[in-house]
Design a protein around this motif. Structure first.
Motif, PDB file in Angstrom:
ATOM      1  N   SER A 274      85.542  46.019  98.888  1.00  0.00           N
ATOM      2  CA  SER A 274      85.994  47.260  98.249  1.00  0.00           C
ATOM      3  C   SER A 274      85.809  48.474  99.153  1.00  0.00           C
ATOM      4  O   SER A 274      86.597  49.419  99.109  1.00  0.00           O
ATOM      5  CB  SER A 274      85.288  47.460  96.912  1.00  0.00           C
ATOM      6  N   GLY A 275      84.778  48.452 100.007  1.00  0.00           N
ATOM      7  CA  GLY A 275      84.575  49.568 100.935  1.00  0.00           C
ATOM      8  C   GLY A 275      85.786  49.716 101.850  1.00  0.00           C
ATOM      9  O   GLY A 275      86.185  50.833 102.209  1.00  0.00           O
TER      10      GLY A 275
ATOM     11  N   TYR B 105      88.451  51.826 100.258  1.00  0.00           N
ATOM     12  CA  TYR B 105      88.176  53.264 100.398  1.00  0.00           C
ATOM     13  C   TYR B 105      88.525  53.721 101.816  1.00  0.00           C
ATOM     14  O   TYR B 105      89.079  54.792 102.035  1.00  0.00           O
ATOM     15  CB  TYR B 105      86.703  53.575 100.079  1.00  0.00           C
ATOM     16  N   ARG B 106      88.206  52.878 102.786  1.00  0.00           N
ATOM     17  CA  ARG B 106      88.500  53.223 104.178  1.00  0.00           C
ATOM     18  C   ARG B 106      90.022  53.232 104.427  1.00  0.00           C
ATOM     19  O   ARG B 106      90.536  54.076 105.163  1.00  0.00           O
ATOM     20  CB  ARG B 106      87.825  52.222 105.127  1.00  0.00           C
TER      21      ARG B 106
ATOM     22  N   SER C 188      83.627  57.854 102.571  1.00  0.00           N
ATOM     23  CA  SER C 188      82.431  58.194 101.819  1.00  0.00           C
ATOM     24  C   SER C 188      82.623  59.502 101.053  1.00  0.00           C
ATOM     25  O   SER C 188      82.189  59.642  99.907  1.00  0.00           O
ATOM     26  CB  SER C 188      81.256  58.253 102.786  1.00  0.00           C
TER      27      SER C 188
ATOM     28  N   ALA D 161      84.992  58.841  98.155  1.00  0.00           N
ATOM     29  CA  ALA D 161      84.386  57.988  97.127  1.00  0.00           C
ATOM     30  C   ALA D 161      83.572  58.771  96.107  1.00  0.00           C
ATOM     31  O   ALA D 161      83.223  58.252  95.050  1.00  0.00           O
ATOM     32  CB  ALA D 161      83.495  56.936  97.790  1.00  0.00           C
TER      33      ALA D 161
ATOM     34  N   ARG E 109      88.120  57.174  92.567  1.00  0.00           N
ATOM     35  CA  ARG E 109      87.506  55.946  92.031  1.00  0.00           C
ATOM     36  C   ARG E 109      88.417  55.337  90.965  1.00  0.00           C
ATOM     37  O   ARG E 109      88.595  54.142  90.890  1.00  0.00           O
ATOM     38  CB  ARG E 109      86.104  56.220  91.471  1.00  0.00           C
TER      39      ARG E 109
ATOM     40  N   ARG F  57      79.645  48.567  96.054  1.00  0.00           N
ATOM     41  CA  ARG F  57      78.515  49.344  95.558  1.00  0.00           C
ATOM     42  C   ARG F  57      78.453  49.307  94.031  1.00  0.00           C
ATOM     43  O   ARG F  57      77.405  49.443  93.445  1.00  0.00           O
ATOM     44  CB  ARG F  57      78.642  50.825  95.971  1.00  0.00           C
ATOM     45  N   ASP F  58      79.654  49.186  93.405  1.00  0.00           N
ATOM     46  CA  ASP F  58      79.730  49.244  91.939  1.00  0.00           C
ATOM     47  C   ASP F  58      80.537  48.082  91.380  1.00  0.00           C
ATOM     48  O   ASP F  58      81.165  48.195  90.342  1.00  0.00           O
ATOM     49  CB  ASP F  58      80.378  50.564  91.501  1.00  0.00           C
ATOM     50  N   MET F  59      80.543  46.965  92.097  1.00  0.00           N
ATOM     51  CA  MET F  59      81.326  45.816  91.649  1.00  0.00           C
ATOM     52  C   MET F  59      80.790  45.273  90.322  1.00  0.00           C
ATOM     53  O   MET F  59      81.551  45.010  89.404  1.00  0.00           O
ATOM     54  CB  MET F  59      81.313  44.691  92.712  1.00  0.00           C
TER      55      MET F  59
ATOM     56  N   ARG G 135      72.538  58.642 103.592  1.00  0.00           N
ATOM     57  CA  ARG G 135      73.637  57.984 102.878  1.00  0.00           C
ATOM     58  C   ARG G 135      73.133  57.326 101.597  1.00  0.00           C
ATOM     59  O   ARG G 135      73.785  57.371 100.560  1.00  0.00           O
ATOM     60  CB  ARG G 135      74.284  56.918 103.777  1.00  0.00           C
TER      61      ARG G 135
ATOM     62  N   ASP H 103      74.464  58.002  97.906  1.00  0.00           N
ATOM     63  CA  ASP H 103      75.029  56.910  97.099  1.00  0.00           C
ATOM     64  C   ASP H 103      74.254  56.679  95.792  1.00  0.00           C
ATOM     65  O   ASP H 103      74.849  56.373  94.769  1.00  0.00           O
ATOM     66  CB  ASP H 103      75.047  55.597  97.901  1.00  0.00           C
TER      67      ASP H 103
ATOM     68  N   ARG I 157      74.575  60.064  93.356  1.00  0.00           N
ATOM     69  CA  ARG I 157      75.834  60.644  92.897  1.00  0.00           C
ATOM     70  C   ARG I 157      76.016  60.336  91.418  1.00  0.00           C
ATOM     71  O   ARG I 157      75.509  59.330  90.902  1.00  0.00           O
ATOM     72  CB  ARG I 157      77.007  60.148  93.749  1.00  0.00           C
TER      73      ARG I 157
HETATM   74  O1  C5P Z   1      80.957  49.508 102.586  1.00  0.00           O
HETATM   75  P1  C5P Z   1      81.631  50.533 103.449  1.00  0.00           P
HETATM   76  O2  C5P Z   1      80.713  51.249 104.379  1.00  0.00           O
HETATM   77  O3  C5P Z   1      82.841  49.995 104.126  1.00  0.00           O
HETATM   78  O4  C5P Z   1      82.175  51.628 102.407  1.00  0.00           O
HETATM   79  C1  C5P Z   1      82.781  52.825 102.823  1.00  0.00           C
HETATM   80  C2  C5P Z   1      82.398  53.941 101.857  1.00  0.00           C
HETATM   81  O5  C5P Z   1      82.998  53.737 100.578  1.00  0.00           O
HETATM   82  C3  C5P Z   1      80.894  54.000 101.623  1.00  0.00           C
HETATM   83  O6  C5P Z   1      80.387  55.164 102.224  1.00  0.00           O
HETATM   84  C4  C5P Z   1      80.669  54.065 100.137  1.00  0.00           C
HETATM   85  O7  C5P Z   1      80.066  55.253  99.751  1.00  0.00           O
HETATM   86  C5  C5P Z   1      82.055  53.963  99.527  1.00  0.00           C
HETATM   87  N1  C5P Z   1      82.139  52.860  98.594  1.00  0.00           N
HETATM   88  C6  C5P Z   1      81.979  53.113  97.257  1.00  0.00           C
HETATM   89  N2  C5P Z   1      82.113  52.111  96.339  1.00  0.00           N
HETATM   90  C7  C5P Z   1      82.367  50.850  96.733  1.00  0.00           C
HETATM   91  C8  C5P Z   1      82.495  50.554  98.124  1.00  0.00           C
HETATM   92  C9  C5P Z   1      82.361  51.582  99.029  1.00  0.00           C
HETATM   93  O8  C5P Z   1      81.730  54.252  96.882  1.00  0.00           O
HETATM   94  N3  C5P Z   1      82.509  49.888  95.827  1.00  0.00           N
END
Ligand code: C5P
Length: 234
Positions: A35-36, A39-40, A104, A107, A113, A134-136, A184, A188, A191
């Protein structure tokens, strides 16, 4: 049990979630969601269209407007997961620091979201899904059959990140890395929207001082029992 089973793996970065999810998905032959990376990718699409990340609604709208086609391919060994966006491998591109920090900051916004919610859920396809984030377990797949939450102390995670960067020829100050990881974490976990925390009923595993094989072994054992499987291939 939902029709298509889901295993969620949440936790801060540097805890080994990516490798673990990749191994589980390969072992079970299930699909993978990083999922990250979504977002990227959203940050990358905004960058390509010259939309500043501060224009949150516009950026969030890109998901519906562009309908990006994304596929994750779990890697052999401990290589990072391959990320295919509309037919092109964008793994290296989205893992650059600018995409990470844009992701980030995006997010933190509810509109973003929300826009990613259905997109993430669309990865729940047969025969099963392993979801990394992070929130799966707390928000995206609250009915998941198995929820795992990985932790590791910031120094340990900084050590892993330092090694990864060094392998790429990037040298940073170790103390700065520890501080940026701690910062970070604060962002995280504090928030308001989907803060990073273990889901109810999640199995918590501290990976500090454990090797990847160890962690995989522990989780594979839990999966065997939970899903009544005779084996999870490595
Ligand atoms: O895991 P990764 O570093 O690739 O995630 C990129 C950004 O997306 C993180 O900084 C994180 O805050 C956000 N993210 C999130 N919820 C997720 C996955 C990632 O907020 N489920």
């Amino acid at each position: 049990m939902t029709e298509i089973p889901v295993i969620t793996v949440d936790g801060p970065s540097g805890t080994g979630k990516g490798t673990l999810c990749s191994r589980i998905s390969r072992g079970l032959g299930w699909r993978l969601l990083d999922s990250g990376a979504l977002y990227r990718i959203l940050a990358l699409l905004a960058q390509r269209e010259n939309i500043p990340v501060t224009e949150v609604a516009k950026v969030a709208g890109l998901v519906a407007a562009r309908r990006p086609e994304v596929q994750f391919i779990s890697a052999e060994g401990d290589e990072p997961v391959t990320v295919i966006l509309d037919g092109t491998d964008v793994g290296a591109l989205i893992r650059l620091e600018d995409c990470g920090s844009a992701a980030s900051s995006l997010a933190a916004h509810g509109t973003v979201r929300e826009a990613l919610l259905e997109w993430q859920r669309s990865f729940q396809r047969s025969p099963g899904l392993v979801a990394d984030g992070r929130d799966m377990g707390t928000v995206v797949f609250p009915d998941a059959e198995l929820k795992v939450f990985l932790t590791a102390n910031p120094r340990e995670r900084a050590k892993r990140r330092y090694k990864q960067l060094k392998e790429k020829g990037i040298y940073v100050s170790f103390d700065d890395l520890v501080e940026s990881i701690a910062e970070r974490d604060r962002r995280d976990t504090q928030r308001i929207l989907s803060p990073l925390k273990p889901a109810d009923g999640a199995v918590e595993i501290d990976t500090s001082g454990s090797g990847r094989d160890d962690v995989f072994g522990q989780v594979a054992e839990i999966i065997r029992k939970r899903f009544d499987l005779s084996a999870v291939h490595t």
